[in-house]
Scaffold this active site. Structure first.
Site: not given
Length: 742
Positions: A493, A496-497
């Protein structure tokens, strides 16, 4: 049924008081139960009231024969008013302080860590998260629930990595969500991912350790112990022993006390030598809240008095010119701390979207939708508009669209809007039309009997129809180092990261739309992005592929595969300050340092230095909980087999939509369309089977029974109070216009 009786009580509350000379009966209290008995805590209350125990088999008959007791009870109004007053008072006394604290600044975090290391001794559990991270949203309600379960034993805080980049870098956060466990200001444990069992295990572990290390051995106790056990020891000798113990506690021990594990080890060694050890006491003692509030109010009053006296004694001009710059900054910092503490006291939990709006009912649900992505929410909107009152069971992560960091450009009518914004609007629309949400993960479906049963981690939902819209989950490469370094630089992701690798070199594996979107997201913050693909052309849409190939920060390696991910020990500083001691017992986190690439034609292997690897090679349908329940597509493993062009599955009453049944298109818009189709198919099937709204039918039947032209002597006793008597006695339970016509 509850609403019906509430209306009756409200009507009774608005009616005039009956004359005092009329005979009275003991007020009747209604209890609904599925059993044949009830227990009352207060004998005196039971002696002054009559009780009507209602069980479902005889509900109608008992209500009909006892309805006149409610209407004729003149004390019911006072009881009802007292109940409302009691509920209002209880609601006002509920504390607004949240169980999970949101950190707003690095200084606030450091101050909180210092407080719980030196004052309370409680462990601090930190959730590093991001609003765009799907797993973060999934674990958030579990984190909050756990905080409530162990309230008073640990402190739970959340850190938004997008807003608190300094803290994320300090503690080496490389994947989301990441949980770090601190005790005494030092990190003692950590893990990445949305694992509930890991979270519970490590939380209980750090709580137990905190309780074990909450030990204080005083100098006086040690002196008395040696006087009894070994009189040859002088006080200086005892002081040396005590100093050795206190010197072992290097952090958060300004008073040089023998505490924690050092005190425990000393007591153990003395016990082994002399048969028993010196007595210890708790280092941190919990003070009663009432006493704390008293002390706080006293301090506030003293501060107000000092301030008022200073204002009267001084001139209009404050003596700021006499203070140094350091003193002014210190005073300003204290004021900011006080304001922040006041805000925390008044702060309410902002995880309202994770709350369970669904509550169990004695009647089966008509439609239960499993999944919270475009397919599930579209089905919820259509089902809610049809009056089916659907229940959406899904963690609040919104499917793949929730983690889409770039703008959604291929959904008609939407422009310059991100995936999370689309999911949020869909959710609001479904709620507006009456859909209910249960933030849980479905573990299975029982189709062996009717109604169907949907099993979650904490509940069982009975329902007539089920719409499966669980979408798909990311695929992995299964290469060496991939599993070991998830959370340490290996991710699926980018939204997300990705921001964790600002200014770093990152690698993206894949050639579809997901890989292109991840590369574009990472190119915003990373120094360089390398995309590797096993073919000589991308499978992605032409627009996205062209953007990637033309981007100056993105390079491409064609006909290349990833064979190994290389790691190293993390060199992040795990301490609250730069000069603090590291905890040698803390586990070492391995992080990505490079990757081994292989040319598919020549077989030549090369090593590449990278800081993170993002895997974007496709998705697998999330249908494991349906194994043994419905038939799967033999040509496309994992995908649910539907009948013809409909969304019906092999089991009547179970429908499938979105990526769980679509092995060809797998787009947000096609998922939304199939979700609408599933809701229409479910509505048609319910009509064909004659499965209506049982709750509404039951209420209508009950109301008809109560208002029927049966035995009027039973319903309206001659001694009962009639509210129409106050209007002149010209009416007996009918409108004046009707009486005039008759």
């Amino acid at each position: 049924l509850g609403v019906f009786f509430l209306v009756l009580l409200l009507l009774l509350a608005c009616s005039p008081q009956p004359p005092t000379d009329r005979p009275t009966a003991r007020p009747t209290i209604l209890f609904f139960t599925t059993t044949t008995s009830a227990t009352f805590a207060s004998p005196s209350f039971a002696s002054n009231h009559s009780y009507l125990i209602l069980s479902r088999p005889s509900l109608l008959n008992q209500i009909k024969t006892s309805f006149h007791s409610i209407i004729s009870s003149k004390e019911m109004l006072s009881i009802f008013r007292f109940t409302l007053l009691l509920l209002a008072t209880s609601a006002a006394l509920v504390s607004a302080r949240p169980v999970v604290r949101h950190i707003r600044s690095t200084h606030e975090f450091d101050r909180l860590m210092k407080k719980h290391a030196t004052v309370t001794g409680l462990p601090v559990i930190v959730d590093f998260y991001s609003d765009g991270c799907g797993p973060c949203r999934m674990i958030a309600p579990i984190f909050k629930k756990l905080a409530k379960e162990v309230e008073g034993k640990a402190v739970f805080v959340k850190v938004d990595t997008n807003a608190m980049y300094e803290l994320s870098s300090r503690y080496g956060v490389r994947s989301l969500p990441t949980f770090k466990f601190f005790l005494g200001g030092k990190k003692v444990q950590e893990f990445s991912g949305a694992g509930e069992q890991q979270l519970r295990h490590y939380t209980q572990e750090v709580i137990n350790r905190a309780e074990r290390e909450n030990v204080l051995l005083s100098m006086e106790t040690l002196v008395e112990y040696y006087k009894e056990k070994d009189a040859s020891k002088t006080e200086e000798d005892v002081q040396k022993v005590y100093s050795k113990c206190s010197d072992m506690v290097k952090d958060n021990n300004p008073d040089k006390l023998c505490v924690g594990g050092a005190a425990t080890n000393l007591v153990r060694s003395l016990k082994k030598k002399y048969g028993d050890g010196p007595k210890t006491e708790k280092r941190f003692k919990e003070e009663p809240k009432a006493q704390e509030n008293e002390e706080d109010s006293k301090q506030q009053n003293q501060q107000r008095k000092k301030h008022s006296s200073a204002s009267r004694g001084n001139s209009d001009q404050p003596n700021l010119h006499l203070a140094t710059k350091e003193q002014l900054l210190e005073a300003l910092e204290k004021l900011n701390d006080a304001e922040r503490e006041a805000q925390v006291e008044e702060e309410e939990d902002d995880d309202a979207e994770f709350e369970h709006s669904w509550s169990p009912s004695p009647f089966p649900e008509r439609v239960t939708i499993i999944g919270g992505g475009p397919a599930g929410l579209s089905a919820a909107i259509y089902a809610a508009r049809s009056g089916l009152k659907p229940v959406v069971v899904a963690p609040p992560m919104g499917g793949q669209l929730q983690g889409k960091g770039v703008d959604v450009e291929n959904y008609p009518g939407l422009f310059n809007v991100t995936g999370p914004a689309v999911i949020s609007l869909m959710r609001q629309q479904a709620i507006e039309f009456g859909a209910k949400f249960e933030a849980e993960i479905v573990t299975g479906i029982d189709a062996s009997s009717r109604p169907l049963k949907v099993m979650t981690n904490s509940s069982v939902i009975q329902t007539h129809a089920v719409i499966v819209a669980t979408g798909a989950e990311s695929k992995w490469l299964d290469v060496k180092g991939e599993y070991e370094m998830r959370g340490g630089g290996v991710s699926s992701c980018a939204t997300c990261d990705g921001h964790m690798y600002r200014g770093k070199h990152v690698l993206v594996v894949g050639g579809g739309d997901t890989a292109m979107e991840d590369a574009l997201v990472l190119a915003r913050t990373s120094e360089s992005v390398t995309v590797i693909h096993r073919r000589d052309a991308f499978r992605a849409s032409k627009v996205l592929a062209q953007r990637v190939m033309e981007h100056p920060s993105i390079s491409i390696k064609w006909n290349t595969v990833l064979t190994e991910i290389i790691g190293k020990a993390s060199d992040a500083i795990d301490a609250t300050s730069g000069d603090a001691e590291l905890d040698l017992d803390a586990p070492v986190q391995n992080v990505v340092s490079g990757a081994v690439l292989k040319d598919v034609y020549t077989g030549e292997e090369t090593k590449m230095d990278v800081d993170a690897v993002f895997v974007a090679i496709g998705h697998t349908p999330s249908t494991s909980f349906l194994e043994g329940v419905v038939e799967f597509n033999p040509d496309h493993p994992g995908y649910v087999l539907t009948q013809g062009t409909s969304t019906r599955t092999s089991v009547p009453g179970i429908f499938a939509c979105g990526d769980v049944a679509d092995s060809i298109y797998r787009q947000a818009i096609t998922s939304a369309g199939s979700g609408a189709a599933a809701a229409l198919d479910a509505e048609r099937w319910l009509s064909e089977e004659g499965l209506g709204n049982e709750e509404a039918d039951f209420e209508a039947e009950l109301l008809a029974e109560l208002m029927s032209d049966g035995d009027k002597q039973t319903m309206y006793d001659a001694d009962a109070y009639n509210v129409y008597d106050d209007a002149g006695g010209r009416m007996t339970g009918m409108k004046e216009s009707v009486a005039a016509e008759l």
